[in-house]
Design a protein around this motif. Structure first.
Motif, mmCIF file in Angstrom:
data_model
loop_
_atom_site.group_PDB
_atom_site.id
_atom_site.type_symbol
_atom_site.label_atom_id
_atom_site.label_comp_id
_atom_site.label_asym_id
_atom_site.label_seq_id
_atom_site.Cartn_x
_atom_site.Cartn_y
_atom_site.Cartn_z
ATOM 1 N N PHE A 198 118.025 33.930 102.816
ATOM 2 C CA PHE A 198 118.724 34.421 101.621
ATOM 3 C C PHE A 198 118.241 35.831 101.240
ATOM 4 O O PHE A 198 118.968 36.827 101.404
ATOM 5 C CB PHE A 198 118.505 33.387 100.504
ATOM 6 N N ILE A 199 117.008 35.963 100.777
ATOM 7 C CA ILE A 199 116.524 37.273 100.319
ATOM 8 C C ILE A 199 116.356 38.210 101.514
ATOM 9 O O ILE A 199 116.714 39.392 101.466
ATOM 10 C CB ILE A 199 115.193 37.139 99.534
ATOM 11 N N PHE A 224 114.415 32.738 112.779
ATOM 12 C CA PHE A 224 113.862 31.473 113.258
ATOM 13 C C PHE A 224 114.619 31.034 114.508
ATOM 14 O O PHE A 224 115.840 30.896 114.476
ATOM 15 C CB PHE A 224 114.005 30.422 112.159
ATOM 16 N N ARG A 260 104.843 30.501 113.432
ATOM 17 C CA ARG A 260 103.657 29.685 113.756
ATOM 18 C C ARG A 260 103.078 30.061 115.107
ATOM 19 O O ARG A 260 101.993 29.596 115.462
ATOM 20 C CB ARG A 260 104.032 28.192 113.730
ATOM 21 N N LEU A 262 108.662 37.501 104.677
ATOM 22 C CA LEU A 262 109.381 36.583 103.781
ATOM 23 C C LEU A 262 109.545 35.189 104.372
ATOM 24 O O LEU A 262 109.899 34.258 103.650
ATOM 25 C CB LEU A 262 110.782 37.134 103.442
ATOM 26 N N ILE A 266 110.600 26.720 101.860
ATOM 27 C CA ILE A 266 110.617 27.018 100.416
ATOM 28 C C ILE A 266 111.043 25.854 99.511
ATOM 29 O O ILE A 266 110.955 25.983 98.293
ATOM 30 C CB ILE A 266 111.540 28.218 100.107
ATOM 31 N N THR A 298 103.652 26.474 108.454
ATOM 32 C CA THR A 298 104.526 27.655 108.350
ATOM 33 C C THR A 298 103.988 28.660 107.328
ATOM 34 O O THR A 298 103.867 29.855 107.628
ATOM 35 C CB THR A 298 105.956 27.220 107.944
ATOM 36 N N THR A 352 105.237 38.000 100.572
ATOM 37 C CA THR A 352 106.037 37.386 99.502
ATOM 38 C C THR A 352 105.349 36.150 98.945
ATOM 39 O O THR A 352 105.214 35.140 99.641
ATOM 40 C CB THR A 352 107.429 36.986 100.035
ATOM 41 N N TYR A 376 104.367 22.885 98.226
ATOM 42 C CA TYR A 376 104.892 24.250 98.440
ATOM 43 C C TYR A 376 104.009 25.259 97.737
ATOM 44 O O TYR A 376 103.541 26.239 98.341
ATOM 45 C CB TYR A 376 106.333 24.331 97.903
ATOM 46 N N PRO A 383 107.910 37.242 93.365
ATOM 47 C CA PRO A 383 109.193 37.098 92.684
ATOM 48 C C PRO A 383 109.210 35.826 91.838
ATOM 49 O O PRO A 383 108.663 34.799 92.250
ATOM 50 C CB PRO A 383 110.215 36.966 93.827
ATOM 51 N N THR A 430 114.884 33.844 92.170
ATOM 52 C CA THR A 430 115.933 34.785 92.573
ATOM 53 C C THR A 430 117.198 34.001 92.851
ATOM 54 O O THR A 430 117.134 32.891 93.379
ATOM 55 C CB THR A 430 115.458 35.538 93.829
HETATM 56 N N1 LIG Z 1 114.525 32.229 96.319
HETATM 57 C C1 LIG Z 1 113.632 32.321 95.343
HETATM 58 O O1 LIG Z 1 113.940 32.081 94.172
HETATM 59 C C2 LIG Z 1 112.211 32.747 95.645
HETATM 60 C C3 LIG Z 1 111.344 32.975 94.552
HETATM 61 C C4 LIG Z 1 110.032 33.363 94.809
HETATM 62 C C5 LIG Z 1 109.602 33.558 96.101
HETATM 63 N N2 LIG Z 1 110.454 33.322 97.141
HETATM 64 C C6 LIG Z 1 109.949 33.558 98.494
HETATM 65 O O2 LIG Z 1 110.835 34.444 99.134
HETATM 66 C C7 LIG Z 1 110.809 34.217 100.542
HETATM 67 C C8 LIG Z 1 112.233 34.058 101.052
HETATM 68 O O3 LIG Z 1 112.812 32.937 100.417
HETATM 69 P P1 LIG Z 1 114.399 32.659 100.418
HETATM 70 O O4 LIG Z 1 114.736 32.179 99.069
HETATM 71 O O5 LIG Z 1 115.114 33.800 101.005
HETATM 72 O O6 LIG Z 1 114.444 31.366 101.376
HETATM 73 P P2 LIG Z 1 115.173 31.097 102.762
HETATM 74 O O7 LIG Z 1 114.867 29.682 103.134
HETATM 75 O O8 LIG Z 1 116.602 31.496 102.700
HETATM 76 O O9 LIG Z 1 114.406 32.102 103.741
HETATM 77 C C9 LIG Z 1 113.246 31.754 104.446
HETATM 78 C C10 LIG Z 1 113.463 32.059 105.899
HETATM 79 O O10 LIG Z 1 112.278 31.759 106.641
HETATM 80 C C11 LIG Z 1 112.689 31.314 107.922
HETATM 81 N N3 LIG Z 1 111.650 30.471 108.514
HETATM 82 C C12 LIG Z 1 111.197 29.271 108.092
HETATM 83 N N4 LIG Z 1 110.262 28.811 108.923
HETATM 84 C C13 LIG Z 1 110.115 29.731 109.903
HETATM 85 C C14 LIG Z 1 109.302 29.809 111.067
HETATM 86 N N5 LIG Z 1 108.425 28.845 111.380
HETATM 87 N N6 LIG Z 1 109.402 30.914 111.839
HETATM 88 C C15 LIG Z 1 110.284 31.912 111.551
HETATM 89 N N7 LIG Z 1 111.089 31.874 110.460
HETATM 90 C C16 LIG Z 1 110.996 30.788 109.650
HETATM 91 C C17 LIG Z 1 113.963 30.509 107.686
HETATM 92 O O11 LIG Z 1 114.773 30.497 108.862
HETATM 93 C C18 LIG Z 1 114.609 31.247 106.525
HETATM 94 O O12 LIG Z 1 115.612 32.110 106.961
HETATM 95 C C19 LIG Z 1 109.927 32.997 100.765
HETATM 96 O O13 LIG Z 1 108.640 33.450 101.156
HETATM 97 C C20 LIG Z 1 109.857 32.336 99.390
HETATM 98 O O14 LIG Z 1 108.665 31.610 99.222
HETATM 99 C C21 LIG Z 1 111.757 32.915 96.943
#
Ligand SMILES: NC(=O)c1ccc[n+]([C@@H]2O[C@H](COP(=O)([O-])OP(=O)(O)OC[C@H]3O[C@@H](n4cnc5c(N)ncnc54)[C@H](O)[C@@H]3O)[C@@H](O)[C@H]2O)c1
Length: 329
Positions: free
Chosen positions: A16-17, A37, A66, A84, A88, A103, A126, A152, A179, A182
């Motif tokens: 997403f982000i 991934f 990993r 990132l 999550i 992870t 992040t 988490y 963050p 989001t």
């Molecule tokens: N969305 C929010 O509200 C929010 C708030 C605070 C922090 N965050 C942080 O922002 C970051 C991105 O979150 P997001 O909301 O975009 O989530 P998301 O799940 O859309 O993105 C996370 C990505 O990590 C990848 N991933 C997971 N395991 C993996 C692995 N072993 N190897 C390679 N890639 C792997 C997934 O394919 C995914 O695309 C995360 O670190 C999350 O903790 C998100």
């Protein structure tokens, strides 16, 4: 400083982000390596949906954070690394804590080692507001104590502490961005805002949710991305932890009311017991003090909750077929 020609890596670029950040960096002129991934379909997640010219500009690496060798090879030659990638979902972390450790903790350790060896100029790691648990004082400042109220959150605390340790021990130039929640196009349908909007857009007679009382500080994704971009370039912020948030907090009940206005559809809320988190795990309020982001990055959130909900609803309406109906109930 300009991004033009700078070699940049984004982990979680398929998410997403990360996908929004990847697009923004390409548009700013950076040479972006996108870590997605690995999966047997060769899917690049949300990067499969971006403009073809942006997609064509990317150096895509499919793999797994990993895997230390994969991460080391990915970071080689990079100037700035945005990390990132993570697992999550809080409810999923109740079921599968081991994969969260692998992870979020081991994966971050691999990124820190790789950045150290490659002598990258900046790592933007992040974190998340979930590391605070239910706070002792609000608004929350970066100095507030950390409390892992879910697996988490515990794994994100561990990752942040590894960043701190690598800064102290090896002088790794890491910045921790924290963050608050989001939202926006491409967010997982399991998150609260898409869950509400999808049910309203499908004209559900009632909408099914968990606890309506928790309050969250909600930042639209374009603002969050602007904070990441600023953290990649701002001078002298190595070792800092910086919030990205609006400074306000809305309850789930408030979000439902705003979403009903935006979707022009009213529906009663039914509280679904399966969506209620364990009492001591639910974080009741997360409200940032974002003043360090303003001081250190010149950043502040610009998009209002109503405007962000309007943009998200518009995008969801155009992509309803991507979200199975049972996600929303
Ligand atoms: N969305 C929010 O509200 C929010 C708030 C605070 C922090 N965050 C942080 O922002 C970051 C991105 O979150 P997001 O909301 O975009 O989530 P998301 O799940 O859309 O993105 C996370 C990505 O990590 C990848 N991933 C997971 N395991 C993996 C692995 N072993 N190897 C390679 N890639 C792997 C997934 O394919 C995914 O695309 C995360 O670190 C999350 O903790 C998100």
């Amino acid at each position: 400083m300009t991004w033009s020609g700078r070699r940049v890596l984004v982990t979680g670029a398929d998410g997403f982000i990360g996908s929004h950040l990847t697009e923004a960096l390409v548009e700013a002129g950076a040479a972006v390596r996108a870590v997605c991934f690995y999966n047997s379909q060769g899917s690049l997640g949300w990067l499969d949906t971006i403009e073809p010219d942006v997609r064509a500009a990317l150096d895509v690496r499919l793999g797994d954070i990993r895997d230390a060798r994969f991460v080391e090879e990915s970071c080689r030659g990079m100037e700035v690394v945005f990390h990132l990638a993570a697992l999550i979902s809080i409810p999923h972390s109740y079921q599968a804590p081991e994969s969260f450790v692998d992870t979020n903790v081991r994966g971050t350790l691999n990124v820190l080692e790789a950045v150290r060896r490659a002598r990258c100029a900046r790592l933007v790691h992040t974190s998340t507001s979930e590391v605070y648990g239910t706070p002792e004082t609000i608004p929350i400042r970066e100095s507030h104590p950390l409390r892992g109220q879910s697996p988490y959150s515990a794994t994100k605390i561990a990752a942040d502490k590894l960043c701190e340790a690598f800064r102290c021990t090896y002088d790794v130039p890491v910045v921790i961005l924290r963050p608050f929640n989001t939202f926006g196009p491409r967010q997982s349908a399991r998150a609260v805002i898409p869950t509400i909007l999808l049910q309203l857009l499908r004209q559900a007679p009632h909408i099914t949710l968990g606890n309506l009382e928790p309050r969250r500080d909600l930042t639209f994704v374009s603002d969050t991305v602007a904070g990441f971009v600023a953290a990649g370039t701002a001078a002298g912020i190595e070792g800092e932890t910086i919030h990205l948030g609006t400074g306000r907090a809305e309850s789930v009940r408030d979000i439902v009311a705003a979403a009903q206005r935006v979707c022009q559809h009213e529906a009663n809320v039914v509280v679904c017991p399966e969506r209620i988190r364990p009492r001591h795990s639910e974080v009741m309020v997360l409200q940032s003090d974002p003043s360090r982001a303003t001081d250190l990055l010149g950043w502040q959130a610009k998009v209002s909750l109503d405007e962000g909900l309007r943009r998200t609803a518009e995008w969801l309406r155009a992509h309803l077929d991507r979200f199975p109906v049972d996600y929303a109930i």
